[in-house]
Design a protein around this motif. Structure first.
Motif, PDB file in Angstrom:
ATOM      1  N   ARG A   3      -1.553 -11.407  16.003  1.00  0.00           N
ATOM      2  CA  ARG A   3      -2.084 -10.798  14.785  1.00  0.00           C
ATOM      3  C   ARG A   3      -1.653  -9.331  14.681  1.00  0.00           C
ATOM      4  O   ARG A   3      -1.215  -8.878  13.617  1.00  0.00           O
ATOM      5  CB  ARG A   3      -3.600 -10.909  14.764  1.00  0.00           C
ATOM      6  N   THR A   6       2.039  -9.087  13.877  1.00  0.00           N
ATOM      7  CA  THR A   6       2.263  -9.473  12.481  1.00  0.00           C
ATOM      8  C   THR A   6       1.863  -8.341  11.538  1.00  0.00           C
ATOM      9  O   THR A   6       2.575  -8.040  10.576  1.00  0.00           O
ATOM     10  CB  THR A   6       1.466 -10.758  12.146  1.00  0.00           C
ATOM     11  N   ALA A   7       0.758  -7.697  11.818  1.00  0.00           N
ATOM     12  CA  ALA A   7       0.306  -6.578  10.987  1.00  0.00           C
ATOM     13  C   ALA A   7       1.316  -5.431  11.035  1.00  0.00           C
ATOM     14  O   ALA A   7       1.650  -4.831  10.002  1.00  0.00           O
ATOM     15  CB  ALA A   7      -1.066  -6.102  11.448  1.00  0.00           C
ATOM     16  N   LEU A  10       4.343  -6.395   9.015  1.00  0.00           N
ATOM     17  CA  LEU A  10       4.033  -6.328   7.593  1.00  0.00           C
ATOM     18  C   LEU A  10       4.059  -4.880   7.092  1.00  0.00           C
ATOM     19  O   LEU A  10       4.683  -4.579   6.076  1.00  0.00           O
ATOM     20  CB  LEU A  10       2.668  -6.957   7.315  1.00  0.00           C
ATOM     21  N   VAL A  11       3.415  -3.981   7.821  1.00  0.00           N
ATOM     22  CA  VAL A  11       3.393  -2.569   7.422  1.00  0.00           C
ATOM     23  C   VAL A  11       4.802  -1.999   7.432  1.00  0.00           C
ATOM     24  O   VAL A  11       5.217  -1.296   6.500  1.00  0.00           O
ATOM     25  CB  VAL A  11       2.447  -1.758   8.334  1.00  0.00           C
ATOM     26  N   THR A  13       7.623  -3.586   7.055  1.00  0.00           N
ATOM     27  CA  THR A  13       8.362  -4.165   5.934  1.00  0.00           C
ATOM     28  C   THR A  13       7.949  -3.523   4.611  1.00  0.00           C
ATOM     29  O   THR A  13       8.800  -3.198   3.778  1.00  0.00           O
ATOM     30  CB  THR A  13       8.152  -5.691   5.877  1.00  0.00           C
ATOM     31  N   LEU A  14       6.650  -3.339   4.422  1.00  0.00           N
ATOM     32  CA  LEU A  14       6.176  -2.707   3.186  1.00  0.00           C
ATOM     33  C   LEU A  14       6.712  -1.287   3.040  1.00  0.00           C
ATOM     34  O   LEU A  14       7.103  -0.859   1.942  1.00  0.00           O
ATOM     35  CB  LEU A  14       4.650  -2.706   3.141  1.00  0.00           C
TER      36      LEU A  14
END
Length: 138
Positions: A3, A6-7, A10-11, A13-14
Protein backbone atom coordinates in the motif's frame (compact mmCIF):
# COMPACT_ATOMS: atom_id res chain seq x y z
CA UNK A 1 4.25 -2.32 2.45
CA UNK A 2 2.49 -2.71 -0.91
CA UNK A 3 0.00 0.00 0.00
CA UNK A 4 2.79 2.48 0.89
CA UNK A 5 4.72 1.73 -2.31
CA UNK A 6 1.54 2.15 -4.35
CA UNK A 7 0.80 5.49 -2.68
CA UNK A 8 4.37 6.74 -3.37
CA UNK A 9 4.11 5.64 -7.00
CA UNK A 10 0.75 7.37 -7.37
CA UNK A 11 2.06 10.63 -5.88
CA UNK A 12 5.18 10.48 -8.02
CA UNK A 13 3.11 9.87 -11.15
CA UNK A 14 0.72 12.70 -10.31
CA UNK A 15 3.62 15.12 -9.80
CA UNK A 16 5.09 14.09 -13.15
CA UNK A 17 1.78 14.57 -14.92
CA UNK A 18 0.67 17.67 -12.97
CA UNK A 19 3.83 19.47 -11.83
CA UNK A 20 3.60 22.11 -9.14
CA UNK A 21 3.83 25.47 -10.81
CA UNK A 22 4.73 28.91 -9.55
CA UNK A 23 1.94 31.54 -9.62
CA UNK A 24 3.62 33.19 -12.62
CA UNK A 25 3.69 29.95 -14.61
CA UNK A 26 0.04 29.37 -13.78
CA UNK A 27 -0.75 32.96 -14.79
CA UNK A 28 0.78 32.51 -18.22
CA UNK A 29 -1.18 29.28 -18.73
CA UNK A 30 -4.57 30.49 -17.51
CA UNK A 31 -5.10 33.83 -19.28
CA UNK A 32 -3.37 36.45 -17.14
CA UNK A 33 -3.30 39.01 -19.96
CA UNK A 34 -7.07 38.89 -20.44
CA UNK A 35 -7.75 39.09 -16.70
CA UNK A 36 -5.34 41.99 -16.26
CA UNK A 37 -6.73 43.92 -19.22
CA UNK A 38 -10.31 43.50 -17.97
CA UNK A 39 -9.21 44.65 -14.51
CA UNK A 40 -7.37 47.66 -15.96
CA UNK A 41 -10.43 48.77 -17.89
CA UNK A 42 -12.66 48.29 -14.87
CA UNK A 43 -10.31 50.36 -12.71
CA UNK A 44 -10.29 53.17 -15.28
CA UNK A 45 -14.09 53.15 -15.47
CA UNK A 46 -14.56 53.08 -11.69
CA UNK A 47 -11.65 55.13 -10.30
CA UNK A 48 -14.08 57.82 -9.13
CA UNK A 49 -15.63 55.35 -6.66
CA UNK A 50 -14.13 53.88 -3.49
CA UNK A 51 -12.71 50.56 -4.69
CA UNK A 52 -10.40 47.89 -3.34
CA UNK A 53 -8.90 44.61 -4.43
CA UNK A 54 -12.05 42.59 -3.55
CA UNK A 55 -14.18 44.89 -5.74
CA UNK A 56 -11.83 44.60 -8.71
CA UNK A 57 -11.50 40.82 -8.33
CA UNK A 58 -15.26 40.39 -8.13
CA UNK A 59 -15.77 42.57 -11.21
CA UNK A 60 -13.41 40.44 -13.31
CA UNK A 61 -14.53 37.19 -11.64
CA UNK A 62 -11.22 35.99 -10.18
CA UNK A 63 -9.80 35.63 -6.68
CA UNK A 64 -7.95 38.60 -5.17
CA UNK A 65 -4.68 36.65 -5.19
CA UNK A 66 -5.09 35.66 -8.81
CA UNK A 67 -5.91 39.27 -9.72
CA UNK A 68 -2.69 40.52 -8.12
CA UNK A 69 -0.59 37.88 -9.84
CA UNK A 70 -2.11 38.49 -13.26
CA UNK A 71 -1.97 42.27 -12.96
CA UNK A 72 1.66 42.34 -11.78
CA UNK A 73 2.68 39.91 -14.50
CA UNK A 74 1.02 41.94 -17.25
CA UNK A 75 1.67 45.53 -16.09
CA UNK A 76 4.49 45.21 -13.52
CA UNK A 77 2.44 47.10 -10.94
CA UNK A 78 -0.08 46.14 -8.28
CA UNK A 79 -3.75 46.82 -8.97
CA UNK A 80 -4.00 49.36 -6.13
CA UNK A 81 -0.92 51.24 -7.29
CA UNK A 82 -2.56 51.43 -10.70
CA UNK A 83 -5.75 52.76 -9.09
CA UNK A 84 -3.65 55.47 -7.47
CA UNK A 85 -2.02 56.37 -10.81
CA UNK A 86 -5.39 56.64 -12.54
CA UNK A 87 -6.75 58.81 -9.76
CA UNK A 88 -3.65 61.03 -9.77
CA UNK A 89 -4.00 61.55 -13.53
CA UNK A 90 -7.68 62.44 -13.11
CA UNK A 91 -6.86 64.89 -10.30
CA UNK A 92 -4.19 66.43 -12.54
CA UNK A 93 -6.73 66.96 -15.32
CA UNK A 94 -9.22 68.47 -12.87
CA UNK A 95 -6.56 70.82 -11.48
CA UNK A 96 -5.69 72.01 -15.00
CA UNK A 97 -9.35 72.71 -15.84
CA UNK A 98 -10.51 74.07 -12.48
CA UNK A 99 -11.13 77.71 -11.66
CA UNK A 100 -8.97 78.53 -8.61
CA UNK A 101 -11.69 80.92 -7.43
CA UNK A 102 -14.22 78.12 -7.23
CA UNK A 103 -12.26 74.96 -6.32
CA UNK A 104 -9.37 74.12 -4.04
CA UNK A 105 -6.62 71.53 -4.24
CA UNK A 106 -8.09 69.83 -1.20
CA UNK A 107 -11.54 69.51 -2.83
CA UNK A 108 -10.09 68.00 -5.99
CA UNK A 109 -7.79 65.67 -4.06
CA UNK A 110 -10.68 64.50 -1.87
CA UNK A 111 -12.87 63.95 -4.94
CA UNK A 112 -10.28 61.49 -6.25
CA UNK A 113 -9.83 59.60 -3.00
CA UNK A 114 -6.79 61.34 -1.55
CA UNK A 115 -7.70 61.94 2.09
CA UNK A 116 -4.48 63.65 3.17
CA UNK A 117 -3.71 66.86 1.31
CA UNK A 118 -0.04 66.79 2.32
CA UNK A 119 0.52 63.27 1.02
CA UNK A 120 -1.34 64.18 -2.15
CA UNK A 121 0.87 67.24 -2.68
CA UNK A 122 4.05 65.19 -2.24
CA UNK A 123 2.89 62.45 -4.63
CA UNK A 124 1.64 65.04 -7.12
CA UNK A 125 4.93 66.94 -7.16
CA UNK A 126 6.81 63.68 -7.64
CA UNK A 127 4.58 62.74 -10.58
CA UNK A 128 4.26 66.14 -12.29
CA UNK A 129 7.26 68.16 -11.13
CA UNK A 130 5.26 70.94 -9.50
CA UNK A 131 2.88 71.39 -6.63
CA UNK A 132 -0.83 70.95 -7.26
CA UNK A 133 -1.49 74.57 -6.28
CA UNK A 134 0.79 75.75 -9.11
CA UNK A 135 -1.14 73.60 -11.58
CA UNK A 136 -4.43 74.97 -10.25
CA UNK A 137 -3.30 78.57 -10.64
CA UNK A 138 -1.89 78.15 -14.14
Amino acid sequence: LVRDDTARLLVSTLLDVFPIRSPYEVASVWGAPAVAIRAKRWIEDNAHRPIGIPDIAEAVRVSPGWLGTAFRQQFDVTPMRYVRRVRMAAAHEDLKRADPQEETVREIATRWGFAHAGEFAIAYKKAYGQSPSVTLRS
